[in-house]
Design an enzyme around this catalytic site. Structure first.
Site, PDB file in Angstrom:
ATOM      1  N   GLU A  10     -36.049  -9.799-185.410  1.00 45.63           N
ATOM      2  CA  GLU A  10     -36.705 -10.769-184.519  1.00 45.63           C
ATOM      3  C   GLU A  10     -38.185 -10.890-184.878  1.00 45.63           C
ATOM      4  OE1 GLU A  10     -36.587 -12.987-182.339  1.00 45.63           O
ATOM      5  OE2 GLU A  10     -34.712 -12.916-181.224  1.00 45.63           O
ATOM      6  N   ARG A  92     -37.771  -5.671-170.147  1.00 49.98           N
ATOM      7  CA  ARG A  92     -38.640  -5.423-171.299  1.00 49.98           C
ATOM      8  C   ARG A  92     -39.185  -6.750-171.784  1.00 49.98           C
ATOM      9  NH1 ARG A  92     -36.378  -7.183-176.027  1.00 49.98           N
ATOM     10  NH2 ARG A  92     -34.098  -7.319-176.157  1.00 49.98           N
ATOM     11  N   ASN A 140     -36.915 -16.689-174.866  1.00 43.84           N
ATOM     12  CA  ASN A 140     -37.151 -16.773-176.306  1.00 43.84           C
ATOM     13  C   ASN A 140     -38.095 -17.928-176.601  1.00 43.84           C
ATOM     14  OD1 ASN A 140     -35.881 -14.862-178.230  1.00 43.84           O
ATOM     15  ND2 ASN A 140     -34.046 -15.322-177.017  1.00 43.84           N
ATOM     16  N   ASP A 189     -32.447 -19.572-179.752  1.00 40.83           N
ATOM     17  CA  ASP A 189     -33.148 -18.286-179.796  1.00 40.83           C
ATOM     18  C   ASP A 189     -34.614 -18.535-180.150  1.00 40.83           C
ATOM     19  OD1 ASP A 189     -33.751 -15.500-180.168  1.00 40.83           O
ATOM     20  OD2 ASP A 189     -31.673 -15.119-180.714  1.00 40.83           O
TER      21      ASP A 189
END
Length: 282
Positions: A10, A92, A140, A189
């Site tokens: 990522e 998170r 995202n 994403d």
């Protein structure tokens, strides 16, 4: 490509001062670095890092499982500057990006992906952390128009890309639906914007990266050899390359055999350039 077999690759970011690309393996707790000369390196991280962006004075600002931090992977330096969700231990920080004025925007998520408990934050250059929008299951993005007056942000679980008007002071208007996806599309994403203002989105379980015009028109598809491309960014000296991260997490043995490069970093020349980041000044 860089065949690093990340669990959850990522957060690719081009660091112009080093002529190098950095990216993450969130679940594998690693930071990777690929120099323009092809040299590949990596560092372990003591915490899960969901996003990072270069600072003007060196090192990085990052979204982590413990909050927003300044980190220097080479020296293993880590210190928190904000922890807005200390009361949400299951959350998170996930994806995050710099806007055109050097502010860092990052979203949180329920790590179990059960609750829509995620929030998008803006971390200004004075290190203040302000909540912008909430109610996300999997945040995202974001990505910013060339002028910086429009922000795009995804709720991947809801298969939606939102757009926000952004003022010079960083204040965001109400979100509006920019793109809504459905069955067979995969899940939007990570993403980036090119110099023509078009949006490139990686599609988890979609086997592709797609390009959309500022009006939302589907312009181009880059087919991928992996099911789970996760994010993309432009890099190279002239910002002419598109770097695409991917994940191998959750793939069974059969899928891994079909996708031997899952979790790798892919490099593509799309014929359009990206936009240079303004480093974080805080």
């Amino acid at each position: 490509m860089a065949d690093v077999h990340a669990l959850l690759g990522e957060g690719p970011v081009w660091v112009a001062r080093e002529e190098a690309l950095y990216w993450l393996d969130i679940k594998g707790r690693k930071i990777f670095r690929l120099a323009d000369d092809g040299t590949l390196g990596h560092w372990p991280t003591s915490r899960r890092v969901g996003s990072l962006a270069p600072r003007k004075n060196g090192a990085f600002i990052a979204g982590t499982e413990d909050g927003v931090a300044i980190i220097d992977p080479a020296s293993d330096r880590f210190y928190l500057i904000a922890n807005p969700e200390e009361h949400l231990p299951g959350n998170r920080f996930n994806d995050g990006k710099l806007d055109r004025r050097g502010r860092f925007w990052a979203g949180t998520m329920d790590d179990s992906e059960r609750e829509a408990a995620g929030t998008l934050y803006c971390i200004d250059v004075d290190q203040s952390c302000v909540a912008i929008d909430t109610g996300y299951k999997v945040t995202n993005g974001p990505a910013f128009s060339p002028a910086g007056d429009i922000m795009y942000h995804n709720d991947s679980a809801a298969q939606v890309t939102y757009a926000f008007d952004i003022g010079p002071d960083g204040k965001a208007g109400a979100r509006r639906t920019f793109l809504q996806f459905g069955g067979g599309d995969g899940f939007p994403d990570g993403m980036t914007v090119d110099s023509e203002g078009c949006l490139w989105i990686a599609f988890w379980d979609g086997w592709c990266v797609r390009r959309y015009s500022p009006a939302g028109e589907w312009l181009q598809t880059v087919e991928m050899p992996v099911a789970r491309p996760t994010s993309c960014t432009f890099g190279g000296r002239d910002l002419e390359r598109l770097y695409i991260t991917s994940a191998s997490i959750g793939l069974d043995e059969s899928a891994r055999e079909m996708q031997p490069n899952a979790g790798g970093l892919f490099i593509f020349s799309p014929g359009v350039r990206g936009l240079a980041d303004v480093p974080y000044a805080g």
